[in-house]
Design an enzyme around this catalytic site. Structure first.
Site, short mmCIF file in Angstrom:
data_model
loop_
_atom_site.label_atom_id
_atom_site.label_comp_id
_atom_site.label_asym_id
_atom_site.label_seq_id
_atom_site.Cartn_x
_atom_site.Cartn_y
_atom_site.Cartn_z
N LYS A 139 43.87 41.95 47.62
CA LYS A 139 43.68 41.84 46.17
C LYS A 139 42.75 42.92 45.67
O LYS A 139 41.86 43.38 46.35
CB LYS A 139 43.03 40.50 45.86
CG LYS A 139 44.01 39.42 45.69
CD LYS A 139 43.50 38.42 44.67
CE LYS A 139 44.50 37.31 44.63
NZ LYS A 139 44.56 36.65 45.96
N GLU A 181 48.60 30.35 57.50
CA GLU A 181 47.20 29.94 57.36
C GLU A 181 47.06 28.75 56.42
O GLU A 181 47.98 28.45 55.64
CB GLU A 181 46.33 31.10 56.87
CG GLU A 181 46.66 31.57 55.47
CD GLU A 181 45.47 32.18 54.74
OE1 GLU A 181 44.42 31.55 54.69
OE2 GLU A 181 45.64 33.29 54.21
#
Ligand code: PSU
Ligand code: MN
Length: 299
Positions: free
Chosen positions: A155, A21
């Protein structure tokens, strides 16, 4: 869609290809180190015997595989916009520069026939989602995109438990790589258990082939690879910075697609580069593992 000749050749010959990405480059890592890091990530894919295909929109054209000049523009040009799936057509029509998220990278990679994709962290359900409805389109896109995403979990800026529940609802399988704990990006263990563990790349390749055979390949799959032990952040320090970052985002009124980049930047500044080193180490490890899986799948 422009497929880089090296990527097109590899796909035509059924050789391993790994999609990467570009939002992580433009909005997840600080300039100008991000350019060098993006090249290191591509090198890690090559070291595993696969061809890297970094995905981005360049002058309105979706690209799968970037040449050196395009990679440099995505890394350094301040006009690059973070483009998820819903933004792709708009950035394309406006002729602009777009960095693709996990969602839009997975979408374009699948269109190009690429089955394996490496990144750092998957987007997910944000902590205040009960009030804000902030859930990344990464999740809903994976529910209808035949791509394996190799990542270090999500995260802890996110609601990890809610993210795992949504992945279940959306039919997205989650495999831990040599672990039965879901990783927490900077930390090896987010505190959440996993049901499935993959012992080696061959096992993951067999799962991909079985998905193809069972016609469940329309659904994405997550391979969660914990950060290497030597690169893990100190847990107490991590928790302090996280609490401060969430409070700062709230005070600054940050909303929508700006939330994730804001928190990433906060982490990099407050840990004086420690989180950046961890981030680079885990992405590199994911790129290498993705190359090994893509190689096993191609074989
Ligand atoms: N998590 C990270 N680093 C990142 C991102 C997520 O640790 O760079 C980026 C990815 O591109 C991911 C996107 O797809 O943020 C999710 O953003 P949002 O929550 O706005 O969907
Ligand atoms: Mn969001």
């Amino acid at each position: 869609m422009v497929i880089h000749p090296e990527v097109a050749d590899a796909l035509a010959e059924h050789r391993p290809v790994v999609a990467l990405e570009s939002t992580i480059i433009s909005h997840g890592l600080p300039r100008p180190e991000n350019l060098r890091i993006s090249r290191e990530i591509e090198a890690a894919v090559r070291a595993g015997g696969a061809v890297p295909a970094t995905v981005a929109v360049v002058d309105g054209e979706p690209h799968v595989g970037l040449g050196d000049e395009a990679l440099e523009r995505i890394a350094l040009d301040g006009s690059v916009v973070k483009a998820s799936v819903r933004d792709l057509a708009i950035v394309a029509a406006s002729g602009g520069l777009g960095a693709t998220t996990v969602a839009s990278t997975a979408h374009l990679a699948a269109q190009a026939g690429i089955r394996v994709f490496a990144t750092g962290g998957l987007g997910g359900v944000h902590r205040a989602a009960r009030d804000t409805w902030d859930e990344s389109a990464d999740l809903t896109t994976l529910s209808r995109t035949p791509v394996l995403v190799v990542c270090a979990g999500v995260k802890s800026i996110l609601d990890v438990g809610a993210t795992l529940e949504r992945l279940e609802t959306l039919n997205v399988g989650v495999l831990g790589y040599r672990t039965d704990r879901f990783p927490g990006f900077y930390l090896r263990d987010s505190g959440h258990a996993l049901y499935w563990t993959a012992p080696d790349p061959d096992y993951v390749a067999r799962v991909l082939h079985a998905q193809d055979a069972l016609a469940t390949a329309g659904y994405g799959l997550v391979l969660a690879n914990p950060i290497p032990p030597a690169d893990e952040l100190n847990r107490a320090r991590h928790d302090d910075v996280l609490a401060a970052g969430l409070a700062a985002a709230d005070r600054a009124g940050v909303r929508g697609k700006d939330v994730t980049p804001f928190l990433l930047d906060f982490f990099h500044r407050e840990t004086h580069g420690e989180s950046l080193r961890a981030n680079v180490a885990l992405v590199r490890a994911n790129a290498r593992l993705a190359a090994d899986v893509a190689s096993a799948y191609a074989a």
